[in-house]
Design a protein around this motif. Structure first.
Motif, PDB file in Angstrom:
ATOM      1  N   GLU A   8       1.091   3.221   1.471  1.00 59.42           N
ATOM      2  CA  GLU A   8       2.229   3.585   0.604  1.00 59.42           C
ATOM      3  C   GLU A   8       1.802   4.567  -0.481  1.00 59.42           C
ATOM      4  N   ALA A   9       0.663   4.307  -1.106  1.00 54.80           N
ATOM      5  CA  ALA A   9       0.183   5.199  -2.168  1.00 54.80           C
ATOM      6  C   ALA A   9      -0.094   6.595  -1.629  1.00 54.80           C
ATOM      7  N   LEU A  10      -0.671   6.661  -0.435  1.00 49.22           N
ATOM      8  CA  LEU A  10      -0.927   7.972   0.177  1.00 49.22           C
ATOM      9  C   LEU A  10       0.379   8.673   0.517  1.00 49.22           C
ATOM     10  N   ALA A  11       1.342   7.923   1.059  1.00 43.79           N
ATOM     11  CA  ALA A  11       2.627   8.517   1.450  1.00 43.79           C
ATOM     12  C   ALA A  11       3.404   9.013   0.236  1.00 43.79           C
ATOM     13  N   SER A  12       3.309   8.292  -0.872  1.00 46.76           N
ATOM     14  CA  SER A  12       4.051   8.687  -2.078  1.00 46.76           C
ATOM     15  C   SER A  12       3.253   9.650  -2.962  1.00 46.76           C
ATOM     16  N   LYS A  13       2.066  10.014  -2.496  1.00 42.89           N
ATOM     17  CA  LYS A  13       1.172  10.931  -3.218  1.00 42.89           C
ATOM     18  C   LYS A  13       0.782  10.392  -4.588  1.00 42.89           C
ATOM     19  N   SER A  14       0.651   9.073  -4.676  1.00 44.13           N
ATOM     20  CA  SER A  14       0.184   8.421  -5.906  1.00 44.13           C
ATOM     21  C   SER A  14      -1.342   8.364  -5.869  1.00 44.13           C
ATOM     22  N   TYR A  15      -1.936   9.544  -5.838  1.00 38.88           N
ATOM     23  CA  TYR A  15      -3.371   9.650  -5.615  1.00 38.88           C
ATOM     24  C   TYR A  15      -4.203   9.057  -6.750  1.00 38.88           C
ATOM     25  N   ASP A  16      -3.645   9.009  -7.946  1.00 40.41           N
ATOM     26  CA  ASP A  16      -4.379   8.434  -9.068  1.00 40.41           C
ATOM     27  C   ASP A  16      -4.540   6.919  -8.943  1.00 40.41           C
ATOM     28  N   LYS A  17      -3.832   6.292  -8.008  1.00 39.31           N
ATOM     29  CA  LYS A  17      -3.916   4.842  -7.817  1.00 39.31           C
ATOM     30  C   LYS A  17      -4.840   4.447  -6.661  1.00 39.31           C
ATOM     31  N   ILE A  18      -5.274   5.411  -5.879  1.00 39.63           N
ATOM     32  CA  ILE A  18      -6.040   5.136  -4.656  1.00 39.63           C
ATOM     33  C   ILE A  18      -7.324   4.355  -4.930  1.00 39.63           C
ATOM     34  N   ALA A  19      -8.112   4.782  -5.904  1.00 41.46           N
ATOM     35  CA  ALA A  19      -9.390   4.118  -6.172  1.00 41.46           C
ATOM     36  C   ALA A  19      -9.173   2.663  -6.565  1.00 41.46           C
ATOM     37  N   ASP A  20      -8.200   2.416  -7.444  1.00 42.22           N
ATOM     38  CA  ASP A  20      -7.933   1.036  -7.871  1.00 42.22           C
ATOM     39  C   ASP A  20      -7.451   0.169  -6.718  1.00 42.22           C
ATOM     40  N   ILE A  21      -6.583   0.727  -5.883  1.00 40.13           N
ATOM     41  CA  ILE A  21      -6.085  -0.030  -4.729  1.00 40.13           C
ATOM     42  C   ILE A  21      -7.241  -0.372  -3.791  1.00 40.13           C
ATOM     43  N   CYS A  22      -8.096   0.599  -3.515  1.00 43.71           N
ATOM     44  CA  CYS A  22      -9.245   0.346  -2.632  1.00 43.71           C
ATOM     45  C   CYS A  22     -10.184  -0.688  -3.237  1.00 43.71           C
ATOM     46  N   ASP A  23     -10.435  -0.591  -4.535  1.00 43.94           N
ATOM     47  CA  ASP A  23     -11.294  -1.573  -5.198  1.00 43.94           C
ATOM     48  C   ASP A  23     -10.694  -2.978  -5.080  1.00 43.94           C
ATOM     49  N   ASP A  24      -9.390  -3.091  -5.337  1.00 40.40           N
ATOM     50  CA  ASP A  24      -8.709  -4.393  -5.240  1.00 40.40           C
ATOM     51  C   ASP A  24      -8.802  -4.956  -3.827  1.00 40.40           C
ATOM     52  N   LEU A  25      -8.552  -4.101  -2.836  1.00 39.42           N
ATOM     53  CA  LEU A  25      -8.615  -4.555  -1.442  1.00 39.42           C
ATOM     54  C   LEU A  25     -10.033  -4.989  -1.054  1.00 39.42           C
ATOM     55  N   MET A  26     -11.017  -4.272  -1.552  1.00 42.27           N
ATOM     56  CA  MET A  26     -12.403  -4.602  -1.254  1.00 42.27           C
ATOM     57  C   MET A  26     -12.769  -5.962  -1.865  1.00 42.27           C
ATOM     58  N   LEU A  27     -12.335  -6.175  -3.107  1.00 43.55           N
ATOM     59  CA  LEU A  27     -12.597  -7.461  -3.759  1.00 43.55           C
ATOM     60  C   LEU A  27     -11.883  -8.600  -3.037  1.00 43.55           C
ATOM     61  N   GLN A  28     -10.636  -8.334  -2.633  1.00 45.55           N
ATOM     62  CA  GLN A  28      -9.862  -9.337  -1.905  1.00 45.55           C
ATOM     63  C   GLN A  28     -10.556  -9.698  -0.592  1.00 45.55           C
ATOM     64  N   ALA A  29     -11.011  -8.693   0.128  1.00 44.56           N
ATOM     65  CA  ALA A  29     -11.696  -8.927   1.393  1.00 44.56           C
ATOM     66  C   ALA A  29     -12.977  -9.730   1.173  1.00 44.56           C
ATOM     67  N   ALA A  30     -13.726  -9.389   0.135  1.00 43.08           N
ATOM     68  CA  ALA A  30     -14.970 -10.110  -0.156  1.00 43.08           C
ATOM     69  C   ALA A  30     -14.678 -11.560  -0.534  1.00 43.08           C
ATOM     70  N   ALA A  31     -13.628 -11.779  -1.336  1.00 41.63           N
ATOM     71  CA  ALA A  31     -13.271 -13.136  -1.758  1.00 41.63           C
ATOM     72  C   ALA A  31     -12.822 -13.997  -0.579  1.00 41.63           C
ATOM     73  N   GLU A  32     -12.166 -13.370   0.380  1.00 48.80           N
ATOM     74  CA  GLU A  32     -11.678 -14.106   1.546  1.00 48.80           C
ATOM     75  C   GLU A  32     -12.695 -14.151   2.684  1.00 48.80           C
ATOM     76  N   GLY A  33     -13.845 -13.517   2.465  1.00 47.83           N
ATOM     77  CA  GLY A  33     -14.891 -13.529   3.480  1.00 47.83           C
ATOM     78  C   GLY A  33     -14.568 -12.683   4.701  1.00 47.83           C
ATOM     79  N   ILE A  34     -13.740 -11.661   4.508  1.00 41.83           N
ATOM     80  CA  ILE A  34     -13.347 -10.786   5.618  1.00 41.83           C
ATOM     81  C   ILE A  34     -14.401  -9.695   5.799  1.00 41.83           C
ATOM     82  N   ALA A  35     -14.858  -9.509   7.006  1.00 43.24           N
ATOM     83  CA  ALA A  35     -15.798  -8.422   7.319  1.00 43.24           C
ATOM     84  C   ALA A  35     -14.974  -7.143   7.452  1.00 43.24           C
ATOM     85  N   TYR A  36     -15.119  -6.253   6.499  1.00 39.15           N
ATOM     86  CA  TYR A  36     -14.277  -5.058   6.452  1.00 39.15           C
ATOM     87  C   TYR A  36     -15.060  -3.758   6.601  1.00 39.15           C
ATOM     88  N   LYS A  37     -16.358  -3.798   6.506  1.00 40.91           N
ATOM     89  CA  LYS A  37     -17.154  -2.571   6.380  1.00 40.91           C
ATOM     90  C   LYS A  37     -16.971  -1.596   7.527  1.00 40.91           C
TER      91      LYS A  37
END
Length: 197
Positions: A8-37
């Motif tokens: 959604e952020a990419l589609a709406s060109k909200s590029y200033d939010k991309i890093a934060d969204i990726c960081d949040d998703l990475m933390l969420q994946a780590a907390a849930e034990g999801i192998a995402y790499k």
């Protein structure tokens, strides 16, 4: 892993939010034990950092990526080359690295927006740091050839001396808003009231 927010952020060109969204998703994946790499959109994550001018976080991300992933993703290596040029302040090299690869569709919009933003940042840097600068140096900072640089900066009001191949930089007018302090307004009101009575 659900990348809906990122899409959604990419589609709406909200590029200033991309890093934060990726960081949040990475933390969420780590907390849930999801192998995402293996499936992680590293190129987009890096460009998100570059867009908000956070090179340090990009460096830490690079160190955390397994070498097997780095070896198998040429686009990731190409994006990191941009980061290296940013880190060493090789302005011309940043533009060259941007144009070095035929980027995938999902990265192209973010990369184009970053390139434009980086050029504007460099232009503002030149405006604030120089009163005169050579045509050659200006072209290096802006990632253009000398003729393109002449057109670009003269549209911004800069003056070129063709004999010396130097620009006179037009400083931006500083617009300062006068803020009305409520205590000053109160004193003014009391003063006027006193004069009238």
């Amino acid at each position: 892993m659900d990348f809906g927010r990122l899409t959604e952020a990419l589609a709406s060109k909200s590029y200033d939010k991309i890093a934060d969204i990726c960081d949040d998703l990475m933390l969420q994946a780590a907390a849930e034990g999801i192998a995402y790499k293996d499936e992680w959109p590293y190129a987009i994550h890096f460009l998100g950092y570059f867009y908000v001018d956070d090179i340090n976080s990009a460096r830490f991300l690079w160190k955390a990526i397994p070498s097997t992933i780095k070896e198998n993703r040429p686009e990731l290596v190409a994006v990191w080359k941009i980061g290296q040029k940013l880190w060493t302040r090789d302005h011309r090299g940043v533009y060259e690295a941007i144009h070095e690869l035929d980027w995938c569709q999902e990265v192209q919009g973010l990369l184009a927006a970053f390139s434009d933003l980086y050029r504007r940042r460099m232009f503002q840097l030149l405006v604030s740091a120089y009163s005169t600068i050579s045509v050659h140096d200006t072209a290096q900072f802006l990632g253009m050839n000398e003729e393109e640089a002449k057109v670009y900066v003269t549209q911004q009001g800069w003056i070129v001396d063709l004999a010396s191949q130097m620009f006179t930089v037009k400083k931006q007018e500083v617009v300062s808003e006068q803020k009305l302090d409520s205590s000053k307004l109160q004193r003014l009101t009391e003063y006027v009231f006193h004069l009238e009575h």
